[in-house]
Write an enzyme that holds these catalytic residues in place. Structure first.
Site, PDB file in Angstrom:
ATOM      1  N   ASN A 192      76.484-106.498  -8.234  1.00 15.27           N
ATOM      2  CA  ASN A 192      76.865-105.929  -9.584  1.00 15.27           C
ATOM      3  C   ASN A 192      75.740-105.551 -10.259  1.00 15.27           C
ATOM      4  OD1 ASN A 192      78.052-105.649 -12.197  1.00 15.27           O
ATOM      5  ND2 ASN A 192      79.486-107.055 -11.662  1.00 15.27           N
ATOM      6  N   HIS A 222      84.023 -99.866 -12.101  1.00 15.30           N
ATOM      7  CA  HIS A 222      82.815-100.355 -12.138  1.00 15.30           C
ATOM      8  C   HIS A 222      82.092 -99.872 -10.772  1.00 15.30           C
ATOM      9  CE1 HIS A 222      79.567-102.335 -13.566  1.00 15.30           C
ATOM     10  NE2 HIS A 222      79.612-103.620 -12.661  1.00 15.30           N
ATOM     11  N   CYS A 235      77.183 -97.816 -15.285  1.00 14.54           N
ATOM     12  CA  CYS A 235      76.661 -98.723 -14.304  1.00 14.54           C
ATOM     13  C   CYS A 235      76.479 -97.634 -12.996  1.00 14.54           C
ATOM     14  CB  CYS A 235      78.168 -99.504 -13.871  1.00 14.54           C
ATOM     15  SG  CYS A 235      79.537 -98.654 -13.876  1.00 14.54           S
TER      16      CYS A 235
END
Length: 885
Positions: A847, A829, A662
């Site tokens: 995201n 994350h 990520c």
């Protein structure tokens, strides 16, 4: 016979006539009671005969009243028995007058107690005779009070033992009263207790008469009071005992009062730095070499160069020269050439390093010859570069062995050209640079063996003069490698003979000939260099071919003989000259195989794999995620999607796949949002189905080549957007997928930060799982500031920073933890930021999973309060400056 006093009452005693009293005998006194004695009147006491008074007992004496005491005359006091005197009480002693005290004899005084002595009034004490005072014991003298001392006359005081006086009594002494005998008798302790006024009045004028022991006890403050005439009269024994405190109190005039003999007896190392800096020429002339040798480092530092210059050559031999500054060293009358062997050996690296070439030259070869090899190496490179060839040629082989790399590389062409071949070949010529090589003469070149030529000139051929070039022998040229041949400049080649040129140009080498043909326009392209490598790979790489490739690698570059792009220059070097990533080959397989850098003798398979790795992108990363998740057993399939969509790279192209990268996906998305041209400049097509990807590692470009093959999930697996690509996925373009694959290949290199989960530098997708801001730096070349906030922390300043940074086009990412999750936040994350509202304390976060991968319960793009991020202990990453691309 019965005494007339028998049975008389006190009243009757008091009524006796003075004639009757005067007639009392010693026998009468002996039978007198203390009550009768106490009844005597003042007049009656005064009328007593001397013999009668002498018969008083201790008890009778102690019973006398103040009035009766007042009636005693001096002669009567003198008649009191030595034993009976002790009967006088302290109070009675206080009633005595000076006249009465004058009657005390030297037999009576020693019988007095210290309390009796101390009780005498100052006025009465002054009545004691000198003889009586002289009979005082040490203990009695110690009881003498300050008031009693102050009441004494000069002659009377001179009878007392001054050493026995108490500190308080000694403090009351009039210094002018001290006799020569008293001064001579003083202990060093007594002398030291005298006040400045006392010392000045009584001792300073006769200071030279003190013993050495007394002199040692004189306080430093007292020394300052000694007249210069007294200083001039001191013996060497007296001067030799002066303490540090005393010596450092001596004034300049006092020091100047000493003659040479006296000054020579002085312990010079006791002088203060101020005194040292004030030494006169006369004083310096009086110093012995032994004294000079005792000077401390601080004292030597206090000497001015003018003072140093006053020392004679003979005195210079006494210096510990290692303590001198360079300026002081050069001020020595003996000069550098006059230093003794012992002194030369003492010279420090700082001293030798501080000598200029002019100084060394002035010191002549004599000084240089006295330096050992280590000291030769301490001469500064700047000074060494200015020494004449004559001086350099005068160095011994041992001294030349001490010449350092810095000194060697400071040699000028003129110095090199003036060296004899013997001295030249004694140097460590592996340290020679272009500047030194430029000085080599034709005669020096001609005298070299093949080995010497290679050692002296092999790395600096381009610096040789045209004259030197002509002197190179054919055997020397033949010893050069193809890479070395590539150093010769066009001007040097023009100066060569036909025979020399034939050897250097290696006219029989097909690889260099091919390069020359391709590079006729001065440029070698990606396709041309690829063709050269593929031609060499056929049948394996021979030693000559490998040498030619290394020559070509040396000649290629943005500013090389053959102009190439930075990308082509690097990947050609990676194939030919090596790279840490060459250790293994994956080719998409589950297990890496050993590969290794190219060498003479490299097989055709190995050569083609090296070419494939850097030029064709065929060293496909491993897809097994067992170490960090699930192994989907993906297979590589050629992707026919365009590199970018119709509108170029956009943040919405990002969809994170199975691997936990990520941090990389968020970095790519944020860069596409803020600076899409950075993405365009980062990845470019080579025109043969491969792409160059430019990362920034440690501030430098680091290129990776990838092909369009992408890992595909097995049948039955697909993302919500319909893509079957295992990792980063998209159905309209493939720029993010290719950069992700390139990043995996980049991480294989040592020195590149791998994924935090496994911390392995390997060519597999699992190796990039877990990360921080390192990918954002690799993509943009920018450093990142990291801000951490926690529950209750102030956030206004951070919001302002984020607002200003976002408005300025800086990239911003937010990393979460596993603590206090809420809303749309996912633990551990990385998100990229698409908006900031500092006034409301909100951050718009995206995201990198992408809408096609979204969970039904989570929004992929949302506004998050900064307070919620603080509660999560989130980290905010903000870049500095502008992207490199």
């Amino acid at each position: 016979m019965t005494s007339i006093l028998s049975g008389l009452s006190a009243a009757q005693i008091a009524a006796l006539s003075t004639a009757q009293i005067a007639g009392l005998t010693a026998a009468d006194i002996a039978v007198m009671t203390t009550g009768q004695a106490a009844a005597l009147t003042t007049a009656e006491v005064a009328a007593l005969s001397v013999s009668a008074v002498g018969a008083f007992s201790v008890a009778q004496i102690a019973a006398l009243t103040q009035a009766q005491i007042a009636g005693l005359a001096a002669k009567q006091v003198a008649a009191i028995g030595a034993a009976s005197v002790s009967g006088l009480t302290a109070k009675q002693m206080g009633w005595l007058s000076a006249g009465q005290m004058s009657g005390f004899t030297n037999k009576q005084v020693p019988k007095l107690s210290t309390a009796q002595i101390a009780a005498v009034s100052a006025a009465a004490f002054s009545g004691l005779s000198a003889t009586a005072l002289a009979s005082l014991t040490a203990a009695q003298t110690a009881a003498v009070t300050a008031a009693q001392i102050r009441g004494m006359s000069k002659s009377l005081f001179q009878a007392i033992q001054v050493n026995a006086l108490s500190t308080s009594a000694l403090a009351a002494v009039n210094g002018a009263y001290l006799s020569a005998a008293q001064i001579a008798s003083m202990t060093w302790a007594t002398v030291g207790k005298l006040s400045a006024d006392q010392f000045k009045a009584g001792v300073a004028g006769v200071f030279h008469t003190l013993s050495a022991d007394q002199v040692g006890g004189v306080a430093a403050a007292q020394i300052a009071l000694v007249p210069t005439t007294e200083i001039a009269a001191l013996t060497t024994a007296q001067i030799a005992v002066l303490t540090r405190a005393q010596v450092q109190t001596l004034s300049a005039s006092q020091l100047s009062a000493m003659n040479a003999t006296q000054f020579g007896a002085l312990r010079l190392w006791l002088l203060s730095t101020t005194q040292i800096s004030g030494l006169t020429a006369t004083e310096i002339a009086a110093l012995t070499t032994a004294q000079i040798g005792t000077l401390t480092l601080a004292q030597i530092a206090a000497l001015s160069t003018k003072q140093i210059a006053l020392f004679t050559t003979a005195q210079d031999a006494g210096f510990l020269v290692a303590q001198l500054s360079v300026a002081q060293l050069l001020a020595l009358k003996c000069g550098l050439a006059g230093l003794t062997k012992t002194q030369v050996a003492q010279l420090s690296a700082a001293q030798i390093g501080g000598l200029s070439a002019a100084t060394l030259t002035a010191a002549a070869a004599t000084f240089l010859a006295s330096l050992n090899a280590s000291q030769i190496g301490q001469i500064s490179a700047a000074a060494f570069s200015e020494l004449s060839a004559t001086l350099l040629n005068g160095l011994t082989a041992a001294q030349i062995g001490g010449i350092t790399q810095a000194q060697t590389q400071a040699l000028t062409a003129t110095q090199v050209s003036g060296l004899s071949t013997a001295k030249l070949f004694s140097l460590n010529t592996s340290w020679f640079g272009a500047k030194q090589a430029a000085g080599l003469t034709a005669s020096q070149i001609a005298a070299m063996s093949v080995a010497q030529f290679d050692a002296l000139c092999g790395r600096n051929l381009a610096a040789l003069s045209a004259t030197a070039i002509k002197a190179i022998t054919l055997d020397q040229l033949k010893s050069l490698t193809a890479i070395q041949d590539g150093q010769f400049t066009a001007g040097q080649l023009a100066a060569m003979s036909a025979n020399q040129l034939a050897i250097v140009m290696r006219q029989d080498n097909p690889i260099l000939a091919e390069a020359k043909s391709f590079g006729a326009d001065g440029v070698l392209t990606y396709d041309e260099t690829l063709k050269i490598l593929q031609d060499v790979a056929a049948g394996g790489v021979t030693a000559d071919e490998f040498g030619a490739l290394k020559t070509l690698a040396d000649q290629m570059g943005v500013t090389g003989v053959y102009k190439t792009s930075a990308y082509v220059d690097q990947i050609f070097d990676d194939v030919v000259l090596g790279n840490s990533a060459n250790a293994s080959w994956h080719g998409g397989g589950a297990i890496a195989q050993a590969l290794g850098d190219m060498t003479a003798g490299t097989s055709e398979l190995q050569a083609n794999r090296l070419i494939g790795k850097w030029f064709l992108g065929t060293d496909l990363p491993g897809t097994d995620l067992s170490a960090v998740g699930t192994n989907l057993k993906s297979t590589y399939v050629a992707c026919a999607l365009p590199l970018f969509g119709a509108n170029g790279p956009q943040w919405s192209d990002i969809n994170q796949g199975y691997v936990g990268d990520c941090y990389l996906m968020a970095a790519l998305a944020e860069t596409a949002l803020q600076h899409p041209d950075t993405i365009k400049n980062m990845i470019k097509a080579n025109g043969n189905g491969t792409y160059s990807v430019d990362f920034i590692v440690n501030g430098k470009d680091d290129y990776v080549t990838v092909n369009a093959d992408l890992a595909m999930m097995p049948s039955g697996y697909a993302w919500q957007n319909g893509s079957k690509q295992t990792f980063a996925h998209n159905t309209t373009n493939m720029w993010s997928q290719l950069i992700e694959k390139a990043y995996v290949q980049l991480v294989e290199q040592k020195g590149v930060t791998p994924g935090m989960t496994l911390n392995i530098n390997g060519n597999a997708y699992a190796d990039i799982a877990g990360g921080w801001s390192n990918a954002l730096t690799a993509v943009t070349g920018q450093a990142c500031d990291i801000y951490r906030v926690g529950p209750g922390d102030p956030t206004a300043a951070l919001m302002t920073t984020m607002q200003n940074a976002f408005n300025a086009g800086e990239e911003i990412m937010v990393g979460t933890t596993w603590l206090n999750l809420s809303g749309n936040l996912v633990e551990n994350h990385m998100y990229f930021v698409s908006g900031v509202d500092a006034a409301k304390g909100l951050v718009q976060m995206v995201n990198p999973w992408g809408q096609a991968s979204a969970s039904a319960s989570l929004s992929m793009k949302f506004w998050e309060p900064i307070a919620a991020l603080a509660n999560n202990y989130a980290a905010v990453f903000v870049t500095e400056g502008k992207p490199v691309h």
